[in-house]
Design an enzyme around this catalytic site. Structure first.
Site, short mmCIF file in Angstrom:
data_model
loop_
_atom_site.label_atom_id
_atom_site.label_comp_id
_atom_site.label_asym_id
_atom_site.label_seq_id
_atom_site.Cartn_x
_atom_site.Cartn_y
_atom_site.Cartn_z
N SER A 1 0.79 -1.23 0.00
CA SER A 1 0.00 0.00 0.00
C SER A 1 0.82 1.28 0.00
O SER A 1 0.26 2.37 -0.21
CB SER A 1 -0.95 0.03 1.19
N LYS B 1 0.46 3.34 -2.98
CA LYS B 1 -0.70 4.23 -3.15
C LYS B 1 -0.31 5.71 -3.05
O LYS B 1 -1.02 6.58 -3.58
CB LYS B 1 -1.76 3.90 -2.10
N TYR C 1 -3.70 -2.59 -10.19
CA TYR C 1 -3.57 -2.37 -8.73
C TYR C 1 -2.68 -3.45 -8.09
O TYR C 1 -1.76 -3.13 -7.34
CB TYR C 1 -4.98 -2.38 -8.12
N TYR D 1 -4.82 3.63 8.06
CA TYR D 1 -6.20 3.12 8.19
C TYR D 1 -6.76 3.42 9.58
O TYR D 1 -6.60 4.53 10.07
CB TYR D 1 -6.25 1.61 7.87
N VAL E 1 1.08 -3.77 3.85
CA VAL E 1 1.04 -5.07 4.52
C VAL E 1 2.31 -5.90 4.32
O VAL E 1 2.45 -6.97 4.93
CB VAL E 1 -0.17 -5.97 4.16
N1 GLN Z 1 -2.31 -5.25 -2.01
C1 GLN Z 1 -2.81 -5.16 -0.65
C2 GLN Z 1 -4.31 -5.39 -0.63
O1 GLN Z 1 -4.95 -4.88 -1.48
C3 GLN Z 1 -2.49 -3.83 -0.08
C4 GLN Z 1 -3.03 -3.66 1.32
C5 GLN Z 1 -2.08 -2.98 2.23
O2 GLN Z 1 -0.88 -2.92 2.03
N2 GLN Z 1 -2.61 -2.53 3.36
O3 GLN Z 1 -4.85 -6.06 0.18
#
Ligand code: GLN
Length: 309
Positions: A64, A67, A191, A243, A261
């Protein structure tokens, strides 16, 4: 100012001793194979001094954190029109939650929860084939990091593609509200691939410099975005970058930060430094457990919290 090199080495050393390192993400099978004992840190100060320690040269899945880069590209492409597609409020929900999306008619709360990031990917994808758009994302990251060896880990992308039912559901949900311009498959494919970019802490810290220095990479002298845009991306990182753990992160660390993650966190001390940490074990909110602790120590010892000493 405290000695950055010394502080970074102390922290890398202290992190080695931690027993409770959280749990490695297992819903993406390829990520479950990463050794939770890894810990890396890299900090690049305003004058270009780089202090790094631990496993700072081992590539990890940025997930993430990507992003932040897609948001930068989407703002470059759509400008303020982006905010008709995605909001700017913390969600108070887990990163992959679907609940709010129905209540708010397919406009995700912010660009960092999965639904919001999928909407952002749709924006940058419009007018391009998925492959060429992925090329654009990778080029942007390589340029920001000044390193052409950065790559997309295809195993991780395929692993998530095989098991990404929830993200595919989120994308279908967005599509049902008329909030995706491109085919669901193309959007989630792009994505999953940008989430699968692999970087070292050293590369990531350098790539984040434009956010720490008003949109400009002081290494190259290039303006990547305007100062206003950098400030706004930082604001979103602070309020939404972790988050439903964003409040706790602001409380403890006091810096804009974006987690993934894979266990990485990119944090920004405006005017001072760009920071990357990595430890694969996660806390309950899906944020790096030791990464957060290390950043808390760093911000405290360097007196970098944006809220004061
Ligand atoms: N690719 C992961 C997902 O979509 C990204 C989530 C994350 O890093 N929090 O679940």
């Amino acid at each position: 100012m405290p000695d950055l090199e010394k502080v970074v080495h102390e922290i890398a050393e202290e992190m080695r001793a931690y027993e409770d390192r959280g749990r490695v993400a297992s819903y993406i099978p390829e990520l479950a194979r990463v050794d939770p004992k890894n810990f890396g840190i890299a900090v690049i100060a305003a004058d270009g001094t780089l202090a790094a320690g631990g496993d700072c040269d081992r590539p990890f899945s940025i997930q993430s954190i990507s992003k932040v880069f897609t948001l930068t590209l989407a703002l470059g492409k759509a400008g303020d029109r982006l905010w008709t597609r995605v909001g700017r409020e913390p969600s108070g929900n887990p990163f992959n939650s679907i609940i709010q999306l129905e209540l708010e008619n397919g406009v995700p709360r912010n660009p960092f929860i999965n639904a919001g990031a999928i909407a952002v990917t749709d924006v940058i994808l419009s007018g391009h084939a998925p492959r060429s758009e992925l090329g654009e994302i990778l080029r942007f990251v390589r340029e920001a990091a000044g390193d052409d060896t950065i790559y997309i880990d295809e195993h991780v992308a395929q692993s998530e593609k095989r098991t990404g039912y929830r993200n595919i559901a989120l994308a279908n949900f967005l599509k049902s509200f008329g909030m995706l311009e491109n085919p669901v498959e193309n959007v989630v494919g792009t994505y999953f691939h940008h989430c699968a970019i692999a970087m070292t802490c050293r590369q990531l810290a350098v790539a984040g410099r434009y956010l720490a220095h008003s949109g400009r990479n002081p290494g190259t002298g290039y303006n990547i975005v305007s100062a206003e845009r950098a400030r706004r991306i930082n604001a979103l990182m602070l309020t939404c970058g972790h988050y439903d753990g964003s409040g706790e992160f602001a409380f403890r660390v006091g810096l804009p930060g974006k987690s993934g993650v894979g266990g990485g966190i990119l944090a920004v001390a405006p005017g001072q430094a760009s920071i990357a940490v990595w430890s694969p074990g996660l806390d309950e909110a899906g944020n790096s457990k030791l990464g957060r602790i290390a950043l808390e120590k760093l911000a405290q010892r360097m007196k970098w919290s944006i809220f004061g000493e």
